[in-house]
Motif scaffolding. Structure first.
Motif, mmCIF file in Angstrom:
data_model
loop_
_atom_site.group_PDB
_atom_site.id
_atom_site.type_symbol
_atom_site.label_atom_id
_atom_site.label_comp_id
_atom_site.label_asym_id
_atom_site.label_seq_id
_atom_site.Cartn_x
_atom_site.Cartn_y
_atom_site.Cartn_z
ATOM 1 N N PRO A 62 0.991 -1.137 -0.135
ATOM 2 C CA PRO A 62 0.273 -0.004 -0.198
ATOM 3 C C PRO A 62 1.124 0.730 -0.057
ATOM 4 C CG PRO A 62 -0.844 -1.288 1.930
ATOM 5 C CD PRO A 62 0.468 -2.335 1.103
ATOM 6 N N GLY A 63 0.609 1.912 -0.544
ATOM 7 C CA GLY A 63 1.404 3.326 -1.151
ATOM 8 C C GLY A 63 2.404 3.284 -2.063
ATOM 9 N N ASN A 64 2.383 2.200 -1.965
ATOM 10 C CA ASN A 64 4.120 2.291 -3.259
ATOM 11 C C ASN A 64 3.760 1.836 -4.923
ATOM 12 O OD1 ASN A 64 5.350 2.011 -0.994
ATOM 13 N ND2 ASN A 64 6.371 0.216 -1.138
ATOM 14 N N ILE A 65 2.218 1.757 -5.115
ATOM 15 C CA ILE A 65 2.161 1.576 -6.679
ATOM 16 C C ILE A 65 2.653 2.551 -7.724
ATOM 17 C CG2 ILE A 65 0.096 1.317 -8.502
ATOM 18 C CD1 ILE A 65 -0.678 -0.448 -6.539
ATOM 19 N N GLY A 66 2.823 3.849 -6.378
ATOM 20 C CA GLY A 66 3.199 5.148 -7.081
ATOM 21 C C GLY A 66 4.520 5.320 -7.891
ATOM 22 N N TYR A 67 5.296 4.267 -7.271
ATOM 23 C CA TYR A 67 6.777 4.347 -7.276
ATOM 24 C C TYR A 67 6.746 3.318 -8.897
ATOM 25 C CZ TYR A 67 8.225 6.504 -2.356
ATOM 26 O OH TYR A 67 8.357 6.727 -1.864
ATOM 27 N N LEU A 68 6.199 2.423 -8.794
ATOM 28 C CA LEU A 68 5.533 1.744 -9.325
ATOM 29 C C LEU A 68 5.541 2.195 -10.731
ATOM 30 C CD1 LEU A 68 5.936 -1.458 -10.922
ATOM 31 C CD2 LEU A 68 3.517 -1.568 -9.843
ATOM 32 N N LEU A 69 4.517 3.181 -10.728
ATOM 33 C CA LEU A 69 3.785 3.890 -12.506
ATOM 34 C C LEU A 69 5.024 4.075 -12.703
ATOM 35 C CD1 LEU A 69 0.088 4.737 -11.287
ATOM 36 C CD2 LEU A 69 1.258 2.819 -13.098
ATOM 37 N N TRP A 70 5.281 5.741 -12.101
ATOM 38 C CA TRP A 70 6.221 6.225 -12.617
ATOM 39 C C TRP A 70 7.486 5.866 -13.478
ATOM 40 C CZ3 TRP A 70 5.391 11.575 -14.061
ATOM 41 C CH2 TRP A 70 4.041 11.466 -13.232
ATOM 42 N N MET A 71 8.123 4.826 -12.522
ATOM 43 C CA MET A 71 9.373 4.010 -13.181
ATOM 44 C C MET A 71 9.201 3.558 -14.088
ATOM 45 S SD MET A 71 12.004 3.618 -11.082
ATOM 46 C CE MET A 71 13.259 2.224 -12.295
ATOM 47 N N ILE A 72 7.865 3.562 -14.565
ATOM 48 C CA ILE A 72 7.235 2.651 -15.501
ATOM 49 C C ILE A 72 7.438 3.940 -16.563
ATOM 50 C CG2 ILE A 72 5.396 1.983 -17.093
ATOM 51 C CD1 ILE A 72 5.343 -0.342 -14.890
ATOM 52 N N LEU A 73 6.122 5.162 -16.585
ATOM 53 C CA LEU A 73 5.917 6.200 -17.113
ATOM 54 C C LEU A 73 6.752 7.084 -17.111
ATOM 55 C CD1 LEU A 73 2.023 5.484 -16.493
ATOM 56 C CD2 LEU A 73 3.323 4.991 -18.125
ATOM 57 N N GLY A 74 7.393 7.548 -16.072
ATOM 58 C CA GLY A 74 7.789 8.760 -16.264
ATOM 59 C C GLY A 74 8.617 9.199 -17.224
ATOM 60 N N TYR A 75 9.914 8.221 -17.768
ATOM 61 C CA TYR A 75 10.585 7.994 -18.331
ATOM 62 C C TYR A 75 9.426 8.557 -20.115
ATOM 63 C CZ TYR A 75 14.424 7.221 -22.118
ATOM 64 O OH TYR A 75 15.298 7.331 -23.227
ATOM 65 N N THR A 76 8.458 7.920 -20.456
ATOM 66 C CA THR A 76 7.474 8.466 -21.110
ATOM 67 C C THR A 76 7.004 9.514 -21.409
ATOM 68 O OG1 THR A 76 7.332 6.179 -21.727
ATOM 69 C CG2 THR A 76 5.764 7.115 -22.831
ATOM 70 N N LEU A 77 6.688 9.480 -20.066
ATOM 71 C CA LEU A 77 5.890 11.385 -20.086
ATOM 72 C C LEU A 77 6.441 12.516 -20.626
ATOM 73 C CD1 LEU A 77 4.015 10.374 -16.767
ATOM 74 C CD2 LEU A 77 3.109 10.638 -18.778
ATOM 75 N N VAL A 78 8.219 12.639 -19.889
ATOM 76 C CA VAL A 78 8.880 13.606 -19.741
ATOM 77 C C VAL A 78 9.475 13.466 -21.293
ATOM 78 C CG1 VAL A 78 11.205 14.412 -19.540
ATOM 79 C CG2 VAL A 78 9.813 13.254 -17.808
ATOM 80 N N SER A 79 9.532 12.605 -21.956
ATOM 81 C CA SER A 79 10.080 12.309 -23.887
ATOM 82 C C SER A 79 8.797 13.392 -24.547
ATOM 83 C CB SER A 79 10.003 11.171 -24.077
ATOM 84 O OG SER A 79 10.898 9.982 -23.566
ATOM 85 N N ALA A 80 7.507 12.724 -24.107
ATOM 86 C CA ALA A 80 6.290 13.761 -24.783
ATOM 87 C C ALA A 80 6.098 14.939 -24.371
ATOM 88 C CB ALA A 80 4.765 12.100 -24.597
ATOM 89 N N VAL A 81 6.614 15.172 -23.346
ATOM 90 C CA VAL A 81 6.460 16.902 -22.897
ATOM 91 C C VAL A 81 7.484 17.442 -23.459
ATOM 92 C CG1 VAL A 81 6.081 18.409 -21.488
ATOM 93 C CG2 VAL A 81 5.085 16.522 -21.176
ATOM 94 N N LEU A 82 8.434 17.298 -23.885
ATOM 95 C CA LEU A 82 9.826 17.848 -24.483
ATOM 96 C C LEU A 82 10.344 17.994 -25.671
ATOM 97 C CD1 LEU A 82 12.138 17.673 -21.188
ATOM 98 C CD2 LEU A 82 10.379 19.596 -21.302
ATOM 99 N N VAL A 83 9.636 17.168 -26.139
ATOM 100 C CA VAL A 83 10.294 17.178 -27.672
ATOM 101 C C VAL A 83 10.322 18.127 -28.839
ATOM 102 C CG1 VAL A 83 10.480 14.232 -27.538
ATOM 103 C CG2 VAL A 83 8.477 15.001 -28.447
ATOM 104 N N VAL A 84 9.099 17.964 -28.745
ATOM 105 C CA VAL A 84 8.494 19.324 -29.578
ATOM 106 C C VAL A 84 9.490 21.028 -28.520
ATOM 107 C CG1 VAL A 84 6.799 21.280 -29.914
ATOM 108 C CG2 VAL A 84 5.507 18.830 -29.583
ATOM 109 N N ALA A 85 9.665 21.156 -27.609
ATOM 110 C CA ALA A 85 10.467 22.246 -27.312
ATOM 111 C C ALA A 85 11.590 21.997 -27.665
ATOM 112 C CB ALA A 85 10.161 22.458 -25.824
ATOM 113 N N LEU A 86 12.554 20.476 -27.668
ATOM 114 C CA LEU A 86 14.177 20.137 -28.004
ATOM 115 C C LEU A 86 14.319 20.431 -29.639
ATOM 116 C CD1 LEU A 86 14.351 17.661 -25.053
ATOM 117 C CD2 LEU A 86 15.010 20.064 -25.421
ATOM 118 N N GLY A 87 12.875 20.222 -29.997
ATOM 119 C CA GLY A 87 12.994 20.493 -31.532
ATOM 120 C C GLY A 87 13.138 21.397 -31.917
ATOM 121 N N ARG A 88 11.628 22.300 -31.587
ATOM 122 C CA ARG A 88 11.992 24.025 -32.319
ATOM 123 C C ARG A 88 13.500 24.122 -31.653
ATOM 124 N NH1 ARG A 88 12.138 28.107 -35.003
ATOM 125 N NH2 ARG A 88 11.509 29.724 -33.608
#
Length: 588
Positions: A62-88
């Protein structure tokens, strides 16, 4: 405005390669960069059990599923958010310069990940934090690699080059699963060590060999656009991530005020972003590019297939690790590695379909190959639904191969058509926009398909679980309590290669009171797979049916893309061998 020295440094002692040789240097370097960036996007999925054991943390407590989700998704979320700015930023300050910096950031973050000195929650936060930093470097690589290749290769070879680059990247998503399983069996830190030498070699190689060959478009940073897009996309995708977690007595969190508020705030910020981008002189997100039919249709199809592909990846892992492999005698602890191995036909299909269709699309156009590829993908989803849960592997492997072949046939021509349809001075931001759609689709797929699967399981799994446990002597109260737990806990247990029944019954100590035969049955290879096979197949039908529909809509968008392309100012690669400069074609 171009630079003459390698890596934009202009060192006098390094002689620039000829355009004909340079394009192959650019292809090999950017392909390695995209490959290692995408491998690291998925390598932790299979290796998470070993990683969490290494830092002494139970991710399902209990309370640790957030760690699991952010380990799986953190990389993808950051990539999705920043690629346009970095391309510009690549368009403004140099695509090679941003790409080179990305390799350096990626290498440093990989080293920091492998040196995690903390345990428990602190160790998890260290890993999540440096995964975010690593994702920033990876986004710099992926946002600018396609633009660098588009600059370096003439139009007649662009589809082949982008096909090799993009399919290698897509194959990296699945090679990461295999690499994670193999390396985790050695040492959990090896999962991160493996990226360090590639990052270091890639950094020095790119700085020494790459140069600016495209059109640089100086301008000012669009702070309003960057802030509203980053905040809006990040808030929206984070809300989707928390939407699949239990809330109160509900199996998912879509009714949570925080999730609903996050969705509303994310949408509001993105609407503000669109309004602002239409009014600023130098916008980050070139909304005008969507007036180019090939660009708009290609990105819509790419978004839909990214959602379908991401959902397929996670559902196949659960299917193999939680049901099929245990039914065939594999211990739950060994299923992560073998799931990666048994999914290799998907990668083989990618590697065959991508470069071949990229090469042929240079001669015959993108529409036929990309549309046919998506029809094959839709057919493979229908075939997977038709399979029984305990399938014959040759039939399963054939469907995976067809799916990989279709995705490869779509991706390379589609990327070439998108990048070839925009003016040369906007290729960096166009590449970033394309990557944003692809990465956002992967992140959205997890929230969408996990929610569909949880909804399918929540109706029938509790009854099947309660009756099955009681049949093996588990007290009715304990059986009902375990059966009432959110199905997402069961899904994540199978996803991590844990024996779900042993994990769910562990806190109650009931296994210590049961006869040995009942304990062996409950924790054996067949009890859980046979218990959930019916509910799982019901959920799988919903998930893959939705994925097939998305592939068909993507095929329709691909068929309506048109055949012409917009070409901006011709790059040095396109003027080699006496080629004449092209005029910019109409946009629609």
């Amino acid at each position: 405005m171009t630079s003459t020295g390698p890596g934009s440094l202009g060192t006098p002692e390094a002689q620039p390669a000829s355009p004909d040789r340079y394009k192959w240097v650019a292809l090999s370097n950017t392909t390695m960069g995209v490959l290692i960036a995408t491998i690291d996007g998925s390598i932790v999925i299979i290796s998470l059990p070993a990683v969490f054991r290494g830092i002494g943390l139970d991710p399902l407590a209990p309370g640790n599923i957030g760690y699991l989700l952010w380990m799986i998704l953190g990389y993808t979320l950051v990539s999705a958010v920043l690629v346009v700015a970095l391309g510009r930023l690549g368009d403004m300050f140099g695509r090679v310069r941003m790409y080179n910096l990305g390799f350096a950031v990626f290498a440093c973050a990989s080293l920091a990940l492998s040196l995690d000195p903390l345990k428990g929650g602190g160790g998890a936060l260290w890993l999540i934090g440096f995964r975010v930093v690593q994702a920033v470097g990876g986004a710099m690589l992926t946002a600018n690699s396609a633009a660098i290749l588009t600059d370096a290769f003439p139009a007649r070879q662009r589809g082949m080059a982008l096909g090799i680059n993009q399919i290698t990247g897509l194959a990296g998503m699945f090679l990461g699963l295999l690499a994670g399983g193999v390396l985790a069996a050695v040492d959990w830190r090896a999962v991160f060590w493996v990226s360090v030498p590639f990052g270091v070699v890639g950094t020095f190689w790119s700085y020494r060999s790459l140069r600016e060959t495209g059109t640089r478009k100086p301008g000012r940073i669009d702070w309003v656009g960057n802030l509203t897009f980053t905040a809006g996309a990040g808030t929206l995708l984070a809300a989707v991530t928390y939407g699949i977690q239990p809330y109160g007595d509900r199996s998912t969190g879509w009714t949570s005020p925080w999730v609903l508020g996050g969705l509303a705030a994310g949408v509001a910020l993105l609407v503000t972003f669109c309004v602002a981008e239409a009014r600023v002189a130098e916008p980050m997100f070139q909304l005008g590019l969507f007036r180019i039919r090939a660009f708009a249709a290609g990105n819509l199809a790419a978004l839909l297939i990214a959602i379908a592909r991401g959902g397929m990846q996670f559902m196949l892992i659960i299917w193999l690790q939680g049901i099929w492999l245990p039914l065939h005698g594999y211990d739950f602890e060994r299923t992560p590695l073998w799931a990666g191995i048994f999914m290799l036909p998907l990668t083989v299909g990618f590697l065959i379909g991508g470069p071949a269709s990229g090469y042929l699309s240079d001669r015959f156009g993108a529409r036929m190959f990309s549309t046919t590829g998506l029809l094959l993908v839709a057919g493979s989803f229908v075939g997977l639904v038709a399979l029984p849960v305990d399938f014959s592997y040759p039939a399963f492997a054939a469907l995976l191969f067809v799916s990989g072949l279709g995705q490869g046939m779509f991706s390379a021509p589609n990327t070439s058509a998108i990048m070839g349809s925009v003016p040369a001075g906007q290729r960096g931001v166009a590449s970033g926009m394309r990557s944003t759609f692809q990465n956002s689709g992967t992140a959205l797929s997890i929230g969408l398909f996990f929610s569909l699967m949880v909804s399918g399981l929540s109706g029938s799994l509790p009854r099947a679980m309660s009756s099955g446990l009681q049949a093996q002597g588990v007290p009715a109260g304990t059986a009902d309590q375990v059966a009432g737990l959110p199905p997402v806990s069961t899904l994540f247990a199978t996803f991590l290669g844990n024996n779900p029944v042993a994990h769910l019954l562990g806190p109650s100590d009931v296994l210590q009171t049961l006869p040995a035969d009942s304990v062996r049955t409950l924790t054996g290879h067949r009890f859980f797979p046979e218990l959930v096979s019916g509910p799982f197949h019901h959920g799988l039908t919903t998930v893959f049916g939705a994925a097939a529909a998305m592939a068909l809509v993507g095929a329709l968008a691909s068929a309506l893309r048109g055949e012409h392309r917009t070409t901006g100012p011709v790059t040095p690669a396109e003027t080699t061998n006496g080629q004449e400069k092209c005029q910019q074609a109409p946009s629609s």
